[in-house]
Design a protein around this motif. Structure first.
Motif, mmCIF file in Angstrom:
data_model
loop_
_atom_site.group_PDB
_atom_site.id
_atom_site.type_symbol
_atom_site.label_atom_id
_atom_site.label_comp_id
_atom_site.label_asym_id
_atom_site.label_seq_id
_atom_site.Cartn_x
_atom_site.Cartn_y
_atom_site.Cartn_z
ATOM 1 N N THR A 90 0.958 -1.079 -0.024
ATOM 2 C CA THR A 90 -0.092 -0.274 -0.130
ATOM 3 C C THR A 90 0.461 1.196 0.122
ATOM 4 O O THR A 90 2.227 1.679 0.433
ATOM 5 C CB THR A 90 -0.780 -0.525 1.043
ATOM 6 O OG1 THR A 90 -0.039 0.115 2.901
ATOM 7 C CG2 THR A 90 -1.279 -0.731 1.087
ATOM 8 N N ASP A 91 0.355 2.406 -0.403
ATOM 9 C CA ASP A 91 1.035 3.429 0.106
ATOM 10 C C ASP A 91 0.901 3.736 1.441
ATOM 11 O O ASP A 91 0.550 3.228 1.957
ATOM 12 C CB ASP A 91 0.121 4.785 -0.963
ATOM 13 C CG ASP A 91 -1.234 5.354 -0.664
ATOM 14 O OD1 ASP A 91 -1.438 4.932 0.665
ATOM 15 O OD2 ASP A 91 -1.347 6.578 -1.379
ATOM 16 N N LEU A 109 -3.447 2.987 1.097
ATOM 17 C CA LEU A 109 -4.647 2.563 -0.952
ATOM 18 C C LEU A 109 -4.134 1.675 -1.360
ATOM 19 O O LEU A 109 -2.125 1.491 -1.577
ATOM 20 C CB LEU A 109 -4.249 3.910 -0.850
ATOM 21 C CG LEU A 109 -5.023 5.431 -0.628
ATOM 22 C CD1 LEU A 109 -5.334 6.409 -1.744
ATOM 23 C CD2 LEU A 109 -6.961 4.444 -0.511
ATOM 24 N N ARG A 154 -2.923 0.925 -4.241
ATOM 25 C CA ARG A 154 -2.949 1.330 -5.760
ATOM 26 C C ARG A 154 -2.623 0.856 -7.506
ATOM 27 O O ARG A 154 -1.754 -0.822 -7.205
ATOM 28 C CB ARG A 154 -1.558 2.566 -6.199
ATOM 29 C CG ARG A 154 -2.468 3.396 -4.894
ATOM 30 C CD ARG A 154 -1.193 5.043 -5.371
ATOM 31 N NE ARG A 154 -1.341 5.740 -4.111
ATOM 32 C CZ ARG A 154 -2.426 7.019 -4.531
ATOM 33 N NH1 ARG A 154 -3.188 6.926 -5.363
ATOM 34 N NH2 ARG A 154 -2.596 7.900 -3.120
ATOM 35 N N ALA A 208 -2.568 0.233 -11.337
ATOM 36 C CA ALA A 208 -2.509 1.469 -13.033
ATOM 37 C C ALA A 208 -2.940 0.606 -13.755
ATOM 38 O O ALA A 208 -2.716 -0.629 -14.298
ATOM 39 C CB ALA A 208 -1.188 1.345 -13.047
ATOM 40 N N HIS A 239 -7.211 3.199 -5.044
ATOM 41 C CA HIS A 239 -6.752 4.417 -6.580
ATOM 42 C C HIS A 239 -6.966 3.776 -7.474
ATOM 43 O O HIS A 239 -5.602 2.503 -7.904
ATOM 44 C CB HIS A 239 -6.004 5.149 -5.703
ATOM 45 C CG HIS A 239 -6.426 5.789 -6.768
ATOM 46 N ND1 HIS A 239 -5.357 6.441 -7.956
ATOM 47 C CD2 HIS A 239 -6.581 6.912 -6.874
ATOM 48 C CE1 HIS A 239 -5.534 7.011 -8.334
ATOM 49 N NE2 HIS A 239 -6.472 8.405 -8.658
ATOM 50 N N LEU A 280 -5.642 3.712 -11.418
ATOM 51 C CA LEU A 280 -5.010 4.960 -12.227
ATOM 52 C C LEU A 280 -5.081 5.037 -13.315
ATOM 53 O O LEU A 280 -4.698 3.568 -14.052
ATOM 54 C CB LEU A 280 -4.189 5.695 -12.370
ATOM 55 C CG LEU A 280 -3.876 6.296 -13.226
ATOM 56 C CD1 LEU A 280 -4.492 7.744 -13.368
ATOM 57 C CD2 LEU A 280 -1.785 6.721 -12.631
#
Length: 112
Positions: free
Chosen positions: A24-25, A29, A31, A33, A70, A72
């Motif tokens: 996670t960050d 979170l 993330r 891509a 999240h 992106l």
């Protein structure tokens, strides 16, 4: 039909443990891509699997309880203007799966 094979691939990744222990960050979170995502027709399937795997309010959270997910999505073409409904998909995902945020950007990854 793309949906069946895509769901099977995600289920296989979960079954063999590839979704366990993902980093996670600093805010907890996960993330994700999605480069070269185009109109991202896979989004409904992907968001459901990620919410079930990582958010305790939606499922087992076997991959670990995260504060959120999240996603992106990026493409060299702005698919929002080409019928890809990027902005609507961003809103849909956060309404359908609180804790999941989707963001799309037009990016040339050869230059970024």
């Amino acid at each position: 039909e793309w949906r069946g094979p895509y769901e099977a691939m995600l289920q296989h990744l979960a079954a063999i443990g590839w979704l366990e222990g993902l980093p996670t960050d600093e805010h907890g979170l996960l993330r994700v891509a999605m480069p070269f995502c185009g109109s991202n027709q896979e989004l409904p399937v992907l968001t459901e699997v990620l919410a079930q795997q990582f958010l305790p309010t939606f499922g087992r959270a076997v991959g670990g309880a995260f504060t959120g997910v999240h996603i992106l999505g990026s493409d060299i073409v702005n698919w929002d203007t080409k019928g890809g409904y990027w902005r609507q998909k961003e809103k849909w995902a956060s309404r359908r799966f609180p804790g999941v945020q989707v963001q799309y950007q037009q990016l040339d990854l050869g230059r970024e």
